[in-house]
Design an enzyme around this catalytic site. Structure first.
Site, PDB file in Angstrom:
ATOM      1  CB  SER A   1      40.109 111.116  54.896  1.00  7.01           C
ATOM      2  OG  SER A   1      40.122 111.394  56.489  1.00  7.01           O
TER       3      SER A   1
ATOM      4  CG  ASP B   1      29.937 111.622  64.118  1.00  2.90           C
ATOM      5  OD1 ASP B   1      30.375 111.523  65.046  1.00  2.90           O
ATOM      6  OD2 ASP B   1      30.190 112.435  62.925  1.00  2.90           O
TER       7      ASP B   1
ATOM      8  CG  ASP C   1      34.084 113.169  62.705  1.00  8.11           C
ATOM      9  OD1 ASP C   1      33.646 111.949  62.306  1.00  8.11           O
ATOM     10  OD2 ASP C   1      34.269 114.154  62.147  1.00  8.11           O
TER      11      ASP C   1
ATOM     12  CG  HIS D   1      29.933 114.570  59.994  1.00  6.19           C
ATOM     13  ND1 HIS D   1      31.100 113.924  60.659  1.00  6.19           N
ATOM     14  CD2 HIS D   1      30.356 115.564  58.962  1.00  6.19           C
ATOM     15  CE1 HIS D   1      32.070 114.664  60.293  1.00  6.19           C
ATOM     16  NE2 HIS D   1      31.716 115.540  59.330  1.00  6.19           N
TER      17      HIS D   1
ATOM     18  CB  CYS E   1      31.701 110.558  58.969  1.00  4.77           C
ATOM     19  SG  CYS E   1      31.113 110.172  60.519  1.00  4.77           S
TER      20      CYS E   1
END
Length: 628
Positions: free
Chosen positions: A330, A354, A369, A375, A388
């Site tokens: 990430s 999401d 996710d 989220h 995210c």
């Protein structure tokens, strides 16, 4: 009947006698003339040549090895130095019984098994008539004992030498590298470069790290003494002397105290950390953990120590900062956000709902996710703060891999940084063309989805991640990372930007604000920076080591240590006026929020506040409640 008596012909005998005498005298005269001509040729015509040969037999040229340059950190702390000592060296060709001689020497000087193993290893690699060390760094008592018995050991010499020493051992091993004995391949290369004369008498050369990269600077210039010797080969007097020039000292950009703090902050974890001054590219800390003792390699490492290093599952000889290639996880998301803004695929206000997964159009496969249930509503700012995945799955799909490669490549992903160390690898920024060439396969949409969160084929080194983070901190202006601040006798180095991405200031400001929120309440690294008196902008990351099948859930407790996820954290501080940017990779450390970010906090606290931390221990690390 009477026989007829013949009288001698004296006249004829005299004639033949004179004829023989004439030819004899002529032959003798010819030989004399040849001898005189030869003497004239040798003593008159060839006088200069033979005078030179006679002089060279009388004059012995002895090389004088220069002192190697000293290496210090930016504050004058000595990282590599020289000291005088004695070594016991053998010339095997001059020793009738090598084993018996070594056994006798052992009665005067302690010869350990590792000394014998190293000696045998050097024997297998040696050049003819090369002296080999049996024992190095003899004590004064050992020197005295052997000197008194020196006459008993032909072919054995007691030599005074300068030894290289690395006082910080493992702490600087991958940065400084080490010197070692010159091998034949290196001699051949020096000969090709026209440098063989400058290495006459030299036994050591830089093998890795700074010692290798700056070898020509550190080595210096060899001097020579012309010594007159007698018929027995003993020195009578010195005829002439050309003094050697010592190697130049190097001042590094490194802060030794910060380096020590960074190494200690890793505690029991393996990994790498690179810290850079964003405004100059100066490397402030360079850690690859675990390291090794470079002092072991100077006179040839013994086989037992080599096996221990080479066969260790922790791979201490691997320079993780320079050559370790890992999925970036990430930590790529801030750069993906800038990519989306650059191509107009996303605006700051664009948001998604999401649900906790992403599905490609026409596909039933779910790309999950990290947070079960998702989220909720996520815009670009929040996508970085809460990391995210779903947001970036969709963004990557809309951008396509080739546009991603185009922009991320400008930042420096998939390229060498150009640091002053040999052996840097470029990482990997894959494209559709790369996959076809490398795997003879087309690029699938699912490959792009994975690339959006730094997984799949993408790879980066910790050095590369520190470089791109420093570039982001500096508003898109990049400086080449470098380790040397000044070479003795030269002006201090000045840094010039290598490129300017000319990213719109509002785009940079948005991403920086989001990264700062990562370290504040609600962000994935909030726990690590609770109570910090300076603003920090960062991004956590978790990089998978093994693939997880669809529908399965990763359980760290059921996975062997060396197959657990890697933990990333990139950051710069203070966030408003960056003085330091870094990348931390905790190998098999799990979550960036719980493992890598605390290491960064300790480094920042020392660099910005002067606080010395306690090391991080595996047993004390608790998995974060959420975040990567």
């Amino acid at each position: 009947m009477k026989r007829k008596v013949e009288l001698k012909n004296h006249q004829r005998e005299i004639h033949f006698f004179r004829l023989r005498l004439f030819f004899g005298l002529g032959f003798a005269s010819l030989l004399m003339l040849i001898l005189l001509a030869r003497l004239f040729y040798l003593q008159v015509l060839q006088h200069g040549h033979f005078d030179t040969l006679a002089e060279s037999n009388r004059i012995y040229v002895v090389p004088i090895v220069p002192n190697r340059g000293v290496i210090t950190d930016r504050n004058g702390v000595v990282l590599a130095r020289n000291y005088a000592g004695y070594t016991l060296e053998l010339t095997p060709e001059n020793i009738p019984d090598l084993n018996a001689t070594i056994e006798e020497i052992g009665k005067l000087v302690e010869i350990k098994p590792k000394d014998l193993r190293r000696f045998k290893k050097l024997m297998a690699e040696r050049r003819s008539l090369q002296t080999l060390p049996l024992r190095t760094r003899l004590t004064d008592d050992e020197v005295a004992r052997f000197a008194a018995q020196r006459y008993r050991f032909p072919g054995v010499e007691l030599k005074a030498r300068l030894f290289r020493e690395y006082p910080y051992y493992e702490m600087t091993s991958h940065l400084l590298g080490y010197i070692g004995r010159v091998n034949q391949q290196e001699l051949d290369e020096l000969d090709k470069q026209g440098l063989a004369t400058n290495y006459m008498g030299s036994e050591y050369i830089g093998k890795t790290g700074i010692e290798q990269y700056y070898e020509k600077v550190l080595h210096g210039t060899t001097g020579f003494e012309e010594v007159e010797v007698d018929a027995g080969g003993r020195a009578v007097r010195m005829v002439a002397r050309t003094a050697p020039e010592s190697g130049k000292n190097l001042t590094l950009t490194l802060d030794a105290n910060l380096q020590e703090v960074a190494v200690q902050a890793f505690g029991d974890f393996r990994g790498a950390l690179v810290a850079i001054d964003p405004a100059s590219g100066e490397v402030l800390a360079y850690v690859s953990k675990p390291g090794y003792d470079p002092n072991l390699f100077i006179d040839g490492i013994d086989s037992e120590s080599w096996d221990a290093l080479n066969n260790s599952p922790d791979v201490p000889l691997n320079n993780r900062a320079l050559r370790g290639q890992y999925p970036m996880g990430s930590t790529i998301k801030p750069f993906m956000a800038l990519t989306g803004l650059h191509f107009g695929a996303r605006s700051p206000d664009f948001s998604i709902s999401d649900p906790g997964y992403y599905m490609l159009p026409g596909s039933r496969h779910q790309y999950r996710d990290w947070k079960v249930g998702g989220h909720g509503r996520v815009d670009m700012f929040r996508s970085i703060v809460v990391s995210c995945d779903t947001y970036y799955y969709g963004l990557a799909t809309e951008l396509g891999i080739d546009r991603m490669v185009d922009f991320l490549g400008q930042f420096g992903f998939g390229k060498r940084t150009g640091i002053d160390l040999e052996g840097e690898v470029p990482g990997l920024l894959p494209s559709s063309a790369w996959k076809m060439q490398r795997h003879q396969q087309v690029w699938y949409p699912g490959d792009t989805v994975s690339a959006g969160i730094g997984q799949g084929y993408q790879l980066a080194t910790p050095l590369q991640m520190a470089h791109v983070t420093a570039t982001l901190a500096n508003g898109g202006i990049a400086y080449r990372p470098h380790l040397t601040r000044e070479v003795q006798g030269g002006a201090p180095g000045t840094s010039q930007p290598v490129f300017d991405l000319k990213i719109p200031p509002q785009d940079i400001a948005l991403v920086k604000r989001a990264m700062q929120a990562v370290t504040q309440p609600g962000g994935t690294a909030a726990g690590s920076f609770y109570g910090a008196s300076y603003p920090v902008a960062g991004k956590t990351g978790t990089a998978q080591v093994i693939a997880i099948k669809q529908g399965e859930k990763y359980d760290e407790k059921k996975v062997s240590e060396y197959n657990r996820d890697h933990a990333w954290f990139i950051a710069f501080a203070p966030a408003d006026q960056p003085r330091i940017a870094l990348a931390v990779l905790a190998e098999n450390g799990g979550h960036g929020s719980s493992t890598a970010a605390p290491i960064a906090r300790k480094v920042f606290d020392y660099y910005l506040l002067g606080k010395r931390p306690q090391p991080l221990r595996k047993a004390a690390v608790k998995e974060a409640a959420e975040g990567d």
